[in-house]
Scaffold this active site. Structure first.
Site, mmCIF file in Angstrom:
data_model
loop_
_atom_site.group_PDB
_atom_site.id
_atom_site.type_symbol
_atom_site.label_atom_id
_atom_site.label_comp_id
_atom_site.label_asym_id
_atom_site.label_seq_id
_atom_site.Cartn_x
_atom_site.Cartn_y
_atom_site.Cartn_z
ATOM 1 C CB ALA A 11 44.812 85.212 81.093
ATOM 2 C CB CYS A 12 47.638 82.551 76.934
ATOM 3 S SG CYS A 12 48.720 83.727 76.137
ATOM 4 C CG ASN A 13 51.573 79.104 79.257
ATOM 5 O OD1 ASN A 13 51.246 79.035 80.428
ATOM 6 N ND2 ASN A 13 51.615 78.048 78.472
ATOM 7 C CB ALA A 47 47.987 83.314 83.342
#
Length: 112
Positions: A11-13, A47
């Site tokens: 998960a990231c931006n 995310a």
């Protein structure tokens, strides 16, 4: 390896920066004698979409750029009984898919 299935959610931006990492990790899985025959799935998602995807995964790894959201995202992961951890920033920055894959395996094994 004491597992047959490992589904990893990165998960990231926006899910874009971890896309490169997914490719690197998948390449390592493909070329690993120890991991052949195991059900390993690796995907990257923003995310903000964690609730939409988390049920399909065994572990959640957060990009270091969103480590400030760990507590918030850990609450979501806990509700689904999924282990969560922030990716080591040096491994992330150098696209060290091997170390990140090892961290995901350890996270799953330690949560059993």
């Amino acid at each position: 390896m004491n597992f047959e299935k490992l589904h990893i959610l990165l998960a990231c931006n926006l899910g874009a920066s971890t896309g490169v990492m997914v490719g690197k990790m998948e390449e390592i899985v493909k070329n690993s004698e120890k991991l052949k025959g195991k059900d390993i799935l690796i995907e990257a998602h923003p995310a903000g979409e964690l609730r939409e995807h988390i049920e399909a995964f065994d572990v959640v790894l957060l990009g270091p750029q969103i480590s400030h959201r760990f507590d918030e995202l850990a609450e979501i992961a806990a509700a689904y009984h999924k282990p969560i951890e922030v990716i080591n920033s040096q491994d992330y920055g150098t696209v060290n898919g091997g170390n990140i894959l090892k961290a995901a395996i350890a996270l799953q094994l330690n949560s059993q």
